[in-house]
Motif scaffolding. Sequence first.
Motif, PDB file in Angstrom:
ATOM      1  N   UNK A 124      55.329  21.023  63.225  1.00 39.27           N
ATOM      2  CA  UNK A 124      55.961  20.086  63.947  1.00 39.27           C
ATOM      3  C   UNK A 124      57.132  19.358  63.919  1.00 39.27           C
ATOM      4  N   UNK A 125      57.916  19.873  62.371  1.00 41.03           N
ATOM      5  CA  UNK A 125      59.049  19.466  62.279  1.00 41.03           C
ATOM      6  C   UNK A 125      59.620  20.174  63.203  1.00 41.03           C
ATOM      7  N   UNK A 126      59.815  21.534  63.291  1.00 43.99           N
ATOM      8  CA  UNK A 126      60.064  23.026  63.442  1.00 43.99           C
ATOM      9  C   UNK A 126      59.630  23.563  65.496  1.00 43.99           C
ATOM     10  N   UNK A 183      59.839  27.097  66.684  1.00 38.01           N
ATOM     11  CA  UNK A 183      60.684  27.668  65.967  1.00 38.01           C
ATOM     12  C   UNK A 183      60.079  28.641  64.669  1.00 38.01           C
ATOM     13  N   UNK A 184      58.868  28.237  64.396  1.00 35.60           N
ATOM     14  CA  UNK A 184      58.033  28.990  63.182  1.00 35.60           C
ATOM     15  C   UNK A 184      57.153  30.236  64.200  1.00 35.60           C
ATOM     16  N   UNK A 185      57.480  31.339  63.320  1.00 39.79           N
ATOM     17  CA  UNK A 185      55.888  32.573  63.609  1.00 39.79           C
ATOM     18  C   UNK A 185      56.322  32.448  62.580  1.00 39.79           C
ATOM     19  N   UNK A 186      54.148  31.921  62.976  1.00 43.98           N
ATOM     20  CA  UNK A 186      53.002  32.467  62.234  1.00 43.98           C
ATOM     21  C   UNK A 186      52.116  33.217  62.060  1.00 43.98           C
ATOM     22  N   UNK A 187      52.079  34.132  61.041  1.00 42.91           N
ATOM     23  CA  UNK A 187      51.199  35.331  60.749  1.00 42.91           C
ATOM     24  C   UNK A 187      50.163  35.018  60.201  1.00 42.91           C
ATOM     25  N   UNK A 188      48.963  35.449  60.361  1.00 40.43           N
ATOM     26  CA  UNK A 188      47.614  35.359  59.347  1.00 40.43           C
ATOM     27  C   UNK A 188      47.111  36.829  59.490  1.00 40.43           C
ATOM     28  N   UNK A 189      46.696  37.078  58.047  1.00 38.14           N
ATOM     29  CA  UNK A 189      46.566  37.829  57.732  1.00 38.14           C
ATOM     30  C   UNK A 189      45.087  37.644  56.521  1.00 38.14           C
ATOM     31  N   UNK A 222      48.565  21.029  68.544  1.00 41.32           N
ATOM     32  CA  UNK A 222      49.931  21.427  67.171  1.00 41.32           C
ATOM     33  C   UNK A 222      49.666  23.434  66.831  1.00 41.32           C
ATOM     34  N   UNK A 223      49.210  24.178  67.141  1.00 45.11           N
ATOM     35  CA  UNK A 223      49.282  25.524  66.998  1.00 45.11           C
ATOM     36  C   UNK A 223      49.970  25.759  67.899  1.00 45.11           C
ATOM     37  N   UNK A 224      50.336  24.985  69.689  1.00 45.89           N
ATOM     38  CA  UNK A 224      50.862  25.615  70.521  1.00 45.89           C
ATOM     39  C   UNK A 224      52.264  25.961  69.929  1.00 45.89           C
ATOM     40  N   UNK A 225      53.001  25.307  69.004  1.00 45.09           N
ATOM     41  CA  UNK A 225      53.932  24.515  68.731  1.00 45.09           C
ATOM     42  C   UNK A 225      54.581  25.590  67.924  1.00 45.09           C
TER      43      UNK A 225
END
Length: 302
Positions: free
Chosen positions: A107-109, A112-118, A134-137
């Motif tokens: 929400x703050x970015x 802009x943020x790439x999320x990588x789930x391992x 939020x996830x779609x941000x």
Amino acid sequence: MIDTDPGVDDAIALLMALSCPSMDIVGLTTTAGNVPVGPATRNTLAILESAGRADIPVARGATRPIRGRYAYARHVHSAEGLTYPLPPPETRTSDTGAVQFMAETLQANPGAVTLIALGPLTNLARLNRNRPSVLQLAKRVFVMGGAVGSPGNSTPHAEFNFYSDPTAARLVIESGVPITLIDMAPCRQVYLTKDDVEGARASTEAGNLAERLLSGWFRQDPTRERFYMYDPLTLVAAVDPNAIRFRSVTMTIDDSESTEDATLWGRCRVLDDAEGPIRVAEPKGVDVQASLRLIRELLGWS
Ligand code: RIB
Ligand code: CA
């Protein structure tokens, strides 16, 4: 931002990310998966400290899946999750839990943020359930998981991360959020052998630690021949858009909502093979040599 359950291949992926000039790691979130969330979190803190990056925040996450219980993979990664002893970490986790940390960071970015789930997708599913928009941000979401049109590694149908929390996997895959999925088919093509590891000459601390972890993994069981680069290949896909060719599909995941046959839980079912929010690798679309080159480059291996 990386959601992780270290685990040896997670550790290799984190060491690559920490060495990658184009990556600015805003934070790590942990989940149970390979090992319970306690060891996974300790390992995450220890890896950051070993790389001199104790400044990166770590938010502790899922203890249990949305439904059922985690299978763990201690027989693969060792009881505590790593195959080389790191000093117990001195740093502490963030006061914020993983789901809240993810929400605040995205929400703050926005965009802009790439999320990588391992690891298992429990944290992402809880984020999507508690804060649906939020996830779609995220700028992009990369997930290591699933077996699309190929056998699993936990059951004949299911890959470990999706098998560990099939309901979480279904909720994330069905969320409509665009996801780049690195599943079993590409991961089976990218691996290191015992000889590759013995021949590695590391020029960085990260590369040294990677070599020690992998040597320890092969020593754990002399019959082991290949270390499949599941999480490191997911990092490669996030760094090099040309490493893997993808196609877009619509998919669901079998869980107890869709079938009582528990042997099918975690299975990927493609509903539309021509379009949809999930990008899956073309089986023959992996540039194996380029992927291995990037892995070795980021580890400082010659
Ligand atoms: O099936 C492989 C995946 O499960 C990897 O992410 C590994 O670390 C485990 O989490
Ligand atoms: Ca993992």
